[in-house]
Design an enzyme around this catalytic site. Structure first.
Site, short mmCIF file in Angstrom:
data_model
loop_
_atom_site.label_atom_id
_atom_site.label_comp_id
_atom_site.label_asym_id
_atom_site.label_seq_id
_atom_site.Cartn_x
_atom_site.Cartn_y
_atom_site.Cartn_z
N HIS A 186 39.18 39.21 46.35
CA HIS A 186 38.65 37.90 45.97
C HIS A 186 38.60 37.21 47.47
CE1 HIS A 186 40.17 36.91 41.95
NE2 HIS A 186 39.67 38.63 41.73
N HIS A 225 34.98 32.34 43.85
CA HIS A 225 34.24 30.50 44.06
C HIS A 225 33.23 30.42 44.72
CE1 HIS A 225 38.84 29.59 42.92
NE2 HIS A 225 37.84 30.04 42.25
N TYR A 271 31.21 28.74 39.55
CA TYR A 271 30.95 30.54 38.99
C TYR A 271 30.01 30.44 39.20
CZ TYR A 271 35.50 32.22 39.93
OH TYR A 271 37.12 32.82 40.48
C1 DNO Z 1 39.98 31.42 39.23
C2 DNO Z 1 40.87 32.97 39.22
C3 DNO Z 1 41.85 33.03 38.64
C4 DNO Z 1 42.68 34.54 38.86
C5 DNO Z 1 43.72 34.61 37.54
C6 DNO Z 1 43.71 36.24 37.78
O1 DNO Z 1 39.54 30.97 39.70
O2 DNO Z 1 40.80 33.35 40.41
O3 DNO Z 1 41.75 32.60 37.65
O4 DNO Z 1 41.41 35.00 37.33
O5 DNO Z 1 45.03 33.82 38.25
O6 DNO Z 1 44.36 36.06 36.44
#
Ligand code: DNO
Length: 356
Positions: free
Chosen positions: A272, A318, A331
């Site tokens: 991410h 994000h 998102y």
């Molecule tokens: C937030 C995301 C988290 C992620 C969870 C994985 O935007 O990165 O909600 O999906 O922590 O379980």
């Protein structure tokens, strides 16, 4: 590296698969079975239908985010056995449908936490932000209502109403769970599911705690190099891996993210990638992905991913809300598409200069 986008399904997302497909270089989506509750078994039919929908749009289903872990597993009470058995059945069904990546987290009660979901920046865009002083003023029991009130009517990922129905009871149950206990409960869970993961080549990719320190006095164990290394060593097989989230780790300026990426080579299954701005200890705003817009060096981060030979999916994380878009906070389509394009550009440059 495969560029992907998170997608919340046709019922919940304002962004369509068709739009995602038009982002240059975006080959797949990361999604989940919306409507499933933590602890439930996912049927093969439901998994297949989800996969077919994505593939019909010309995209790949690159992984699941998330198969949520029932709190009884995190707390470590006897009812966990049934929930672990159910989790294994879900993993088997995913494996049989050819899905081999599952992102999950092991944060007690809450998933990620923010104090503001639409903080305005000087250019008029809005971002998610965190201020420990503000969070300290919130009654934890009211946290869900706070987030819901700020969400613009969207259900926030990780803040689904069902999950938080038991909030008061959960706080009580976590009273006995310190960091060591939580860690042991995670290891217990991982050891139980690993034979199934090995059988199907399933990569479990734990998400980092966000922010990277305890919130509401709940323990946090996936937040720095030492803790993460301990987790990798406790179950030392490839299938026990990571979702390396730069924004979560980056909330603590002490975390040297490129160094962590290099150290965890072979165990990072999913990335991410996003940027943020450190304002003060315990206080940050999210930012555009561009390095100069925030405090993280995105070139160094992508270079580290390149150097470890990252082949798994990466997704822009994000985004800001820009150009009047209304979407799930963090998102929307616009800024995440810019993020994907920027990260792809960095990758291309790194790849070409590295081959010379
Ligand atoms: C937030 C995301 C988290 C992620 C969870 C994985 O935007 O990165 O909600 O999906 O922590 O379980």
């Amino acid at each position: 590296m495969k560029m992907t986008l998170r997608w919340f399904g046709s019922l919940h997302d304002t962004v369509t698969l068709e739009q995602i497909r038009q982002i240059p270089g975006c080959v797949g989506v990361i999604t989940t079975l919306y409507g499933s509750k933590p602890g439930e078994v996912w049927s093969r039919e439901a998994i297949r239908a989800m996969k077919e929908e994505v593939e019909a749009a010309g995209l790949e289903l690159s992984g699941i985010e998330s198969v949520n872990i029932h709190d009884d597993i995190k707390i470590g009470i006897s009812t966990r056995e049934q929930y672990i058995a159910n989790y294994i059945e879900t993993l088997e069904n995913l494996g049989k449908e050819g899905i081999d990546l599952v992102c999950y987290n092991f944060m007690p009660v809450f998933d990620w936490t923010r104090s503001e979901l639409a903080k305005e920046r000087p250019d008029g865009s809005t971002v998610l932000s965190y201020d420990q002083e503000l969070v300290d003023k919130i009654d934890p029991d009211k946290m869900f209502e706070e987030m819901e009130a700020n969400s613009g009517g969207f259900i926030l990922p990780g803040w689904e109403p069902d999950r938080l129905a038991r909030i008061k009871e959960l706080f009580q149950m976590y009273k006995e769970v310190d960091e060591e206990k939580l860690f042991q409960n995670l290891v217990y869970f991982l050891k139980a599911i690993m034979p199934t993961c090995e059988k199907y080549g399933m990569k479990m990719a734990i998400h980092m705690d966000d922010p990277a320190w305890p919130v509401f006095e709940l323990p946090r164990i996936v937040n720095n190099k030492e803790n993460i290394q301990r987790l990798l060593d406790a179950v030392p097989i490839m299938n026990n891996g990571l979702t390396l989230c730069t924004g979560s780790l980056g909330s603590n300026p002490q975390n040297d993210i490129p160094d962590m990426i290099r150290s965890f080579k072979g165990r990072i299954h999913f990335g991410h990638v996003r940027n943020l701005i450190h304002l003060a200890p315990g206080k940050f705003d999210e930012a555009a992905h561009l390095s100069s817009d925030g405090s993280l060096d995105m070139y160094e981060i992508m270079k580290a991913f390149y150097d470890i030979g990252m082949t798994g999916p990466i997704r822009p994380d994000h985004g800001r809300m820009i150009w009047g878009e209304k979407a799930i906070p963090g998102y929307g389509l616009n800024d995440r598409a810019l993020g994907a394009t920027y990260l792809n550009g960095l990758w291309e440059a790194i790849e070409k200069t590295s081959k010379k």
